[in-house]
Design a protein around this motif. Structure first.
Motif, PDB file in Angstrom:
ATOM      1  N   PHE A 195      15.766   4.571   0.711  1.00  0.00           N
ATOM      2  CA  PHE A 195      14.721   5.128  -0.148  1.00  0.00           C
ATOM      3  C   PHE A 195      13.793   6.011   0.657  1.00  0.00           C
ATOM      4  CE2 PHE A 195      16.329   2.003  -2.938  1.00  0.00           C
ATOM      5  CZ  PHE A 195      15.945   2.374  -4.217  1.00  0.00           C
ATOM      6  N   LEU A 208       8.183   0.795  -0.967  1.00  0.00           N
ATOM      7  CA  LEU A 208       8.824  -0.001  -2.015  1.00  0.00           C
ATOM      8  C   LEU A 208       7.852  -1.001  -2.641  1.00  0.00           C
ATOM      9  CD1 LEU A 208      12.190  -0.669  -0.119  1.00  0.00           C
ATOM     10  CD2 LEU A 208      11.715   1.089  -1.844  1.00  0.00           C
ATOM     11  N   THR A 220      -3.626  -2.288   6.667  1.00  0.00           N
ATOM     12  CA  THR A 220      -4.603  -1.211   6.858  1.00  0.00           C
ATOM     13  C   THR A 220      -5.486  -1.067   5.619  1.00  0.00           C
ATOM     14  OG1 THR A 220      -2.828  -0.138   8.082  1.00  0.00           O
ATOM     15  CG2 THR A 220      -4.801   1.174   7.673  1.00  0.00           C
ATOM     16  N   SER A 233       0.822  -1.218   0.000  1.00  0.00           N
ATOM     17  CA  SER A 233       0.000   0.000   0.000  1.00  0.00           C
ATOM     18  C   SER A 233       0.849   1.257   0.000  1.00  0.00           C
ATOM     19  CB  SER A 233      -0.947   0.004   1.205  1.00  0.00           C
ATOM     20  OG  SER A 233      -0.214   0.143   2.407  1.00  0.00           O
ATOM     21  N   ALA A 290       7.510  -7.228   3.540  1.00  0.00           N
ATOM     22  CA  ALA A 290       6.797  -7.034   4.816  1.00  0.00           C
ATOM     23  C   ALA A 290       7.503  -5.894   5.526  1.00  0.00           C
ATOM     24  CB  ALA A 290       6.844  -8.305   5.657  1.00  0.00           C
ATOM     25  N   THR A 306      10.822   6.647   2.024  1.00  0.00           N
ATOM     26  CA  THR A 306       9.559   5.995   2.402  1.00  0.00           C
ATOM     27  C   THR A 306       9.298   6.278   3.884  1.00  0.00           C
ATOM     28  OG1 THR A 306      10.568   3.951   3.195  1.00  0.00           O
ATOM     29  CG2 THR A 306      10.087   4.045   0.838  1.00  0.00           C
TER      30      THR A 306
HETATM   31  P1  NAP Z   1       6.974   1.484   4.338  1.00  0.00           P
HETATM   32  O1  NAP Z   1       7.040   2.661   3.438  1.00  0.00           O
HETATM   33  O2  NAP Z   1       6.830   1.667   5.791  1.00  0.00           O
HETATM   34  O3  NAP Z   1       5.787   0.557   3.775  1.00  0.00           O
HETATM   35  C1  NAP Z   1       5.558  -0.682   4.364  1.00  0.00           C
HETATM   36  C2  NAP Z   1       4.366  -1.330   3.665  1.00  0.00           C
HETATM   37  O4  NAP Z   1       4.238  -2.652   4.159  1.00  0.00           O
HETATM   38  C3  NAP Z   1       3.049  -0.642   3.947  1.00  0.00           C
HETATM   39  O5  NAP Z   1       2.216  -0.809   2.830  1.00  0.00           O
HETATM   40  C4  NAP Z   1       2.519  -1.435   5.134  1.00  0.00           C
HETATM   41  O6  NAP Z   1       1.116  -1.285   5.262  1.00  0.00           O
HETATM   42  C5  NAP Z   1       2.934  -2.838   4.709  1.00  0.00           C
HETATM   43  N1  NAP Z   1       3.101  -3.806   5.783  1.00  0.00           N
HETATM   44  C6  NAP Z   1       3.898  -3.698   6.875  1.00  0.00           C
HETATM   45  N2  NAP Z   1       3.816  -4.794   7.633  1.00  0.00           N
HETATM   46  C7  NAP Z   1       2.945  -5.629   7.008  1.00  0.00           C
HETATM   47  C8  NAP Z   1       2.427  -6.917   7.296  1.00  0.00           C
HETATM   48  N3  NAP Z   1       2.795  -7.566   8.415  1.00  0.00           N
HETATM   49  N4  NAP Z   1       1.551  -7.483   6.439  1.00  0.00           N
HETATM   50  C9  NAP Z   1       1.173  -6.838   5.317  1.00  0.00           C
HETATM   51  N5  NAP Z   1       1.626  -5.617   4.989  1.00  0.00           N
HETATM   52  C10 NAP Z   1       2.509  -5.020   5.822  1.00  0.00           C
HETATM   53  O7  NAP Z   1       8.289   0.550   4.182  1.00  0.00           O
HETATM   54  P2  NAP Z   1       9.351   0.469   2.986  1.00  0.00           P
HETATM   55  O8  NAP Z   1      10.388   1.499   3.203  1.00  0.00           O
HETATM   56  O9  NAP Z   1       8.644   0.361   1.697  1.00  0.00           O
HETATM   57  O10 NAP Z   1      10.066  -0.913   3.344  1.00  0.00           O
HETATM   58  C11 NAP Z   1       9.650  -2.145   2.789  1.00  0.00           C
HETATM   59  C12 NAP Z   1      10.665  -3.197   3.254  1.00  0.00           C
HETATM   60  O11 NAP Z   1      11.962  -2.850   2.751  1.00  0.00           O
HETATM   61  C13 NAP Z   1      10.805  -3.268   4.783  1.00  0.00           C
HETATM   62  O12 NAP Z   1      11.014  -4.597   5.158  1.00  0.00           O
HETATM   63  C14 NAP Z   1      12.034  -2.426   5.042  1.00  0.00           C
HETATM   64  O13 NAP Z   1      12.686  -2.790   6.232  1.00  0.00           O
HETATM   65  C15 NAP Z   1      12.876  -2.765   3.816  1.00  0.00           C
HETATM   66  N6  NAP Z   1      13.897  -1.743   3.564  1.00  0.00           N
HETATM   67  C16 NAP Z   1      13.548  -0.467   3.302  1.00  0.00           C
HETATM   68  C17 NAP Z   1      14.549   0.472   3.056  1.00  0.00           C
HETATM   69  C18 NAP Z   1      14.206   1.912   2.736  1.00  0.00           C
HETATM   70  O14 NAP Z   1      15.134   2.713   2.541  1.00  0.00           O
HETATM   71  N7  NAP Z   1      12.973   2.316   2.651  1.00  0.00           N
HETATM   72  C19 NAP Z   1      15.886   0.097   3.111  1.00  0.00           C
HETATM   73  C20 NAP Z   1      16.215  -1.231   3.380  1.00  0.00           C
HETATM   74  C21 NAP Z   1      15.200  -2.150   3.610  1.00  0.00           C
HETATM   75  P3  NAP Z   1       0.367  -1.584   6.683  1.00  0.00           P
HETATM   76  O15 NAP Z   1       1.189  -0.928   7.745  1.00  0.00           O
HETATM   77  O16 NAP Z   1      -0.995  -1.014   6.502  1.00  0.00           O
HETATM   78  O17 NAP Z   1       0.351  -3.070   6.810  1.00  0.00           O
END
Ligand code: NAP
Length: 260
Positions: free
Chosen positions: A187, A20, A41, A17, A90, A189
């Motif tokens: 990134f 990434l 959500t 939603s 996740a 986010t």
């Molecule tokens: P984000 O912007 O916080 O988005 C997370 C997304 O995952 C939201 O849509 C959230 O929606 C959903 N989500 C979280 N827990 C969930 C669950 N248990 N079941 C289903 N949906 C779930 O995070 P992001 O930055 O895109 O990160 C995505 C992944 O990449 C994470 O594991 C993060 O640690 C990893 N990562 C990110 C970065 C970065 O720079 N952004 C760097 C390295 C690694 P709901 O909360 O409504 O469920």
């Protein structure tokens, strides 16, 4: 014009939603892939799904569920039916001091960042093999290549998934089923915002200051954008990427300093 060759195929994009996962869903939809989108959500997920339908005109089914649970995965798989493309994602585990972590802390991190992906792969991979087409992409982290000390749970859980998939990718490649990892650096986010807030608090600095240091340290002098991440996912899932497997592609603006 380049045809990715996957229009009309069906992708499950977990945790999509925002951030990434949304970037991946958006890019796959742009090349004609129908989607099962998931997040916990319902309202945010419905908005995200509407945006993608309006922009790309593909079929989008939303499943509001926790992908780290058996019930959540069952709901996603039931809504999907046959899956051509699986993007595992996740929420990331919290930062912290390893001295505070118990077995339960680790199980939670493994459930989210290793076992959820494993269970989904197990459910979809044999039908992919039968169908002679499958693309599995795990969104992991740059921490798989270069550990981030305060994110020890992420370092461990994601390395475990990566190790399992390294072997799996060689077992299924002959069937045009590929298994790869996309490793995000930093990134723009919500997740990075919360890590910035956390560091700012711990170091007694302002959030703006922490963000500016992150940007300054990166060779690209900025954080990545989710569209850039999504494009790499669509490329990895293309019909023309059948010989790309068992790889872990770091997308980090050149932050990891190495020749290879
Ligand atoms: P984000 O912007 O916080 O988005 C997370 C997304 O995952 C939201 O849509 C959230 O929606 C959903 N989500 C979280 N827990 C969930 C669950 N248990 N079941 C289903 N949906 C779930 O995070 P992001 O930055 O895109 O990160 C995505 C992944 O990449 C994470 O594991 C993060 O640690 C990893 N990562 C990110 C970065 C970065 O720079 N952004 C760097 C390295 C690694 P709901 O909360 O409504 O469920």
């Amino acid at each position: 014009m380049l045809d990715f060759g996957i229009a009309g195929k069906k992708a499950v994009v977990c945790a999509s939603s925002k951030g990434l996962g949304f970037g991946c869903a958006d890019a796959l939809a742009a090349v004609g892939v129908n989607l099962i989108m998931n997040a916990r959500t319902a309202e945010t997920l419905a908005n995200a799904a509407d945006r993608i339908r309006d922009k790309h005109g593909v079929e989008v089914t939303e499943v509001a569920a926790d992908i780290t649970t058996d019930e959540g995965r069952a709901a996603v798989l039931e809504a999907a039916g046959h899956v051509d493309i699986l993007v595992n994602n996740a929420g990331g585990p919290p930062p912290g001091d390893f001295r505070d972590w118990t077995r339960e802390t680790w199980i939670k991190a493994l459930d989210a960042n290793m076992l959820a992906a494993f269970e989904l792969i197990k459910a979809v991979v044999d039908p992919m093999i039968e169908n002679k087409f499958g693309r599995i992409v795990n969104i992991t982290s740059g921490s798989v290549k270069s550990p981030i000390p305060m994110l020890g749970l992420s370092n461990g859980a994601r390395a475990a998934l990566t190790g399992f998939c390294a072997g799996l990718s060689r077992q299924v490649a002959q069937h045009n089923v590929t298994v790869n990892g996309l490793l995000p650096g930093q990134f723009n986010t919500d997740r990075i915002e919360s890590l910035i807030t956390n560091s700012a608090k711990a170091e007694g600095r302002s959030r703006e200051d922490v963000r500016a240091s992150l940007e300054e340290r990166n060779p690209a002098k900025r954080l990545g954008e989710i569209e850039e991440f999504g494009f790499a996912c669509a490329w990895m899932c293309s019909a023309h990427s059948g010989y790309l497997t068992g790889q872990n592609i770091l997308i980090d603006g050149g932050s990891f300093n190495s020749t290879l």
